[in-house]
Design a protein around this motif. Structure first.
Motif, PDB file in Angstrom:
ATOM      1  N   HIS A  37       0.822  -1.209   0.000  1.00  0.00           N
ATOM      2  CA  HIS A  37       0.000   0.000   0.000  1.00  0.00           C
ATOM      3  C   HIS A  37       0.863   1.268   0.000  1.00  0.00           C
ATOM      4  CE1 HIS A  37      -3.016  -2.927   1.534  1.00  0.00           C
ATOM      5  NE2 HIS A  37      -3.835  -2.189   0.799  1.00  0.00           N
ATOM      6  N   GLU A  82       3.121   9.074   7.148  1.00  0.00           N
ATOM      7  CA  GLU A  82       2.090   8.227   7.752  1.00  0.00           C
ATOM      8  C   GLU A  82       2.383   6.747   7.510  1.00  0.00           C
ATOM      9  OE1 GLU A  82      -1.917  10.974   7.963  1.00  0.00           O
ATOM     10  OE2 GLU A  82      -1.615   9.741   6.164  1.00  0.00           O
ATOM     11  N   SER A  83       2.879   6.415   6.334  1.00  0.00           N
ATOM     12  CA  SER A  83       3.193   5.011   6.051  1.00  0.00           C
ATOM     13  C   SER A  83       4.385   4.533   6.877  1.00  0.00           C
ATOM     14  CB  SER A  83       3.460   4.811   4.555  1.00  0.00           C
ATOM     15  OG  SER A  83       4.554   5.591   4.115  1.00  0.00           O
ATOM     16  N   ALA A 110       1.735  11.035   3.055  1.00  0.00           N
ATOM     17  CA  ALA A 110       1.678   9.576   3.039  1.00  0.00           C
ATOM     18  C   ALA A 110       3.037   8.965   3.364  1.00  0.00           C
ATOM     19  CB  ALA A 110       1.197   9.081   1.684  1.00  0.00           C
ATOM     20  N   TRP A 121       4.853   0.529   7.240  1.00  0.00           N
ATOM     21  CA  TRP A 121       4.830   0.031   5.873  1.00  0.00           C
ATOM     22  C   TRP A 121       6.214   0.020   5.234  1.00  0.00           C
ATOM     23  CZ3 TRP A 121      -0.030   2.735   3.326  1.00  0.00           C
ATOM     24  CH2 TRP A 121      -1.180   2.303   3.998  1.00  0.00           C
ATOM     25  N   ALA A 165      -0.131   5.075  -2.054  1.00  0.00           N
ATOM     26  CA  ALA A 165      -0.346   6.137  -1.068  1.00  0.00           C
ATOM     27  C   ALA A 165       0.610   7.300  -1.298  1.00  0.00           C
ATOM     28  CB  ALA A 165      -0.179   5.581   0.347  1.00  0.00           C
ATOM     29  N   LYS A 167      -0.231   9.328  -4.373  1.00  0.00           N
ATOM     30  CA  LYS A 167      -1.447  10.120  -4.265  1.00  0.00           C
ATOM     31  C   LYS A 167      -1.308  11.270  -3.278  1.00  0.00           C
ATOM     32  CE  LYS A 167      -6.451   9.644  -3.698  1.00  0.00           C
ATOM     33  NZ  LYS A 167      -7.572   8.705  -3.445  1.00  0.00           N
ATOM     34  N   TYR A 168      -0.632  11.025  -2.154  1.00  0.00           N
ATOM     35  CA  TYR A 168      -0.619  12.026  -1.081  1.00  0.00           C
ATOM     36  C   TYR A 168       0.773  12.570  -0.736  1.00  0.00           C
ATOM     37  CZ  TYR A 168      -5.405  10.449  -0.408  1.00  0.00           C
ATOM     38  OH  TYR A 168      -6.721  10.126  -0.605  1.00  0.00           O
ATOM     39  N   SER A 211      -1.913  16.733  -4.128  1.00  0.00           N
ATOM     40  CA  SER A 211      -3.252  16.167  -4.146  1.00  0.00           C
ATOM     41  C   SER A 211      -4.289  17.280  -4.009  1.00  0.00           C
ATOM     42  CB  SER A 211      -3.416  15.180  -2.994  1.00  0.00           C
ATOM     43  OG  SER A 211      -3.351  15.858  -1.748  1.00  0.00           O
TER      44      SER A 211
END
Length: 377
Positions: free
Chosen positions: A27, A42-43, A39, A48, A31, A34-35, A73
Motif C-alpha cells: 500500500h 504516515e506510512s 503519506a 509500511w 499512497a 497520491k498524497y 493532491s
C-alpha cells in the motif's frame, strides 16, 4: 513510478545502502503517489516501510527534488487555499496549537534535550557536546543583544526557561518570559527560581510593556504568515528606541503559507516556515536589519543529537508513549535533519534595531567568567 523516482535519487527498494527503503506493505506505493509527503510519513508510522537511516533517505529525496515531481493532491491544494483565507494562528487557536506539542510531557523533553532544556538549534562551532553547543548558542544570543546588568529583557516563547535562566545568571539581566504552554511555564518557573526571571502564560499579542532587549528563539515558526506584521509591530512597540531585537527562526528558501502536511498534522499544528521575503516585508515598517546569520548546518547536528537521546532513553518513556509515537517522533527528528542536510531548510538569527545602531552594529567578544565579574561588581 515510485521505483523510478526513488532510483533517480539513488534510493533502491530493499537495497543494501543505509538510505535504501525496505517496503513491508505494498500500500506504500499508491499512497505516496497520491498524497506525497503526508503519506510518506504516515506510512512510516504505520510500519509500511523502514530505512536504516531515515535522515539520509530524506536527504537523498530532497536533494533530487522528488517533492517537486509528485503533484499536489486535491486535499493539499484545498489546505493551501484555506491557509491563505483564514488565520489559523489567532489567539485562541494559538494556545491550542502550542499545547498539542509542548504539553506532550516534560519527561519527554527533559530526556531528549540538553541539561538546560533548550528546544532550538545549538551552535556547534566550538562545541563537541549538545550541552556545550546549546550554551554557546545562548551566550552568542546574549552577546548579539548587547546585554548588560540591569537590563529588562523580553523572551517571547520562553520554553522551559533556558535562555531566561542563562541570561539572568551570566549577564545580570531581568527576563520576562512568555509562553502559551502551562507545562512549560510551570517547569520554567521552577528552574528559574531565585533568579530575576518572571514567567507568564500569555499570547504575545497581549504584551505592551517596554524592554531594553527582546529575544525570540524558535517562536516565529508558530506565528503564521498572516500575523508576521502584527508580531513585528508588537516587538517594536515593546522595544525601547535604543534596544535590539534578535529573531531566531527556521527559514525556507521559498515563500509558503503552510508547513509540510505531515509535520503540520502530527508535530506542529498550523506552523509556517517564513522566507527571507516574508520576514523582510514584515520588518520594513519597524526595524533596521543589523545582522543576519545562517547556521542551518548546525540544526542537522542538533536534531540528530536529540534523536539519539530520545532513543537512548526510550526505556524510561515507553510506559507512557506507544511504539507508533516512537516511530512518529523518530520520523520527525530524522526527516527534519535530512531537510537541513539537503539545505532545503535554514536556521537564521536576525538582529534588528528600531533606527539603526549609531556607528554600526558589532557582536562583542565572548567574556570569560561573566557571572563572576557581575557578582564581583
Amino acid at each position: 513510478m515510485v521505483i523510478r523516482l526513488l532510483s533517480a535519487a539513488g534510493i533502491n527498494i530493499n537495497g543494501d545502502m543505509p538510505w535504501d527503503i525496505h517496503v513491508h506493505d505494498e500500500h506504500f506505493y499508491p499512497a505516496v503517489l497520491k498524497y506525497g509527503s503526508l503519506a510518506l510519513g504516515e506510512s512510516y508510522m504505520a510500519g509500511w516501510w523502514d530505512s536504516p537511516e531515515v535522515d539520509e533517505t530524506i536527504h537523498h529525496m530532497l536533494k533530487a527534488r522528488l517533492d517537486e515531481q509528485i503533484k499536489a493532491s486535491w486535499a493539499l491544494k484545498r489546505d493551501i487555499l484555506l491557509s491563505r483565507l483564514f488565520n489559523f494562528q489567532h489567539p485562541e487557536q494559538a494556545f491550542k496549537n502550542g499545547r498539542r506539542h509542548y504539553d506532550l510531557g516534560n519527561d519527554l523533553f527533559s530526556l531528549m534535550l540538553d541539561k538546560r532544556m533548550t528546544y532550538t538549534c545549538a551552535f556547534w562551532e566550538h562545541a563537541d557536546t549538545l550541552d556545550a553547543a546549546q550554551e554557546e548558542k545562548l551566550d552568542l544570543t546574549c552577546r548579539k543583544l548587547h546585554l548588560q546588568p540591569g537590563m529588562r529583557v523580553l523572551d517571547i516563547g520562553c520554553g522551559w526557561g533556558s535562555f531566561a535562566k542563562y541570561a539572568a545568571e551570566n549577564y545580570g539581566v531581568h527576563v520576562t518570559g512568555i509562553t502559551i504552554s502551562e507545562e512549560q511555564a510551570r517547569l520554567a518557573a521552577e528552574r528559574c527560581q531565585g533568579l530575576s526571571v518572571d514567567i507568564r502564560v500569555m499570547d504575545y499579542r497581549s504584551m505592551t510593556e517596554k524592554f531594553d532587549a527582546i529575544a525570540s528563539l524558535g517562536m516565529f515558526e508558530h506565528v503564521g504568515y498572516r500575523n508576521y506584521h502584527a508580531y513585528m509591530k508588537m516587538a517594536r512597540t515593546c522595544l525601547r528606541d535604543n534596544g535590539l531585537f534578535l529573531l531566531h527562526t527556521i527559514g525556507g528558501n521559498r515563500s509558503f503559507t503552510m508547513a509540510d502536511p505531515w509535520l503540520g498534522k502530527y508535530i506542529f499544528p498550523n506552523t509556517t516556515i517564513p522566507s527571507i521575503a516574508q520576514i523582510g516585508k514584515a520588518i520594513e515598517d519597524y526595524f533596521v536589519m543589523e545582522h543576519w546569520q545562517n547556521f542551518s548546518v548546525y540544526y542537522d547536528k542538533t536534531l540528530m543529537a536529540w534523536y539519539r537521546q530520545f532513543n537512548d532513553h526510550w526505556d524510561q518513556l515507553k510506559d507512557r508513549y506507544d511504539n507508533t509515537f516512537r516511530r512518529m517522533w523518530n520520523y520527525y527528528l530524522q526527516s527534519c535533519a535530512g531537510s537541513f542536510r539537503a539545505r532545503c531548510s535554514q536556521l537564521w538569527q536576525v538582529v534588528l534595531s528600531p533606527y539603526g545602531v549609531p556607528g554600526g552594529y558589532n557582536i562583542p567578544e565572548k567574556q570569560v567568567a561573566t557571572a563572576e565579574k557581575i557578582l564581583h561588581s
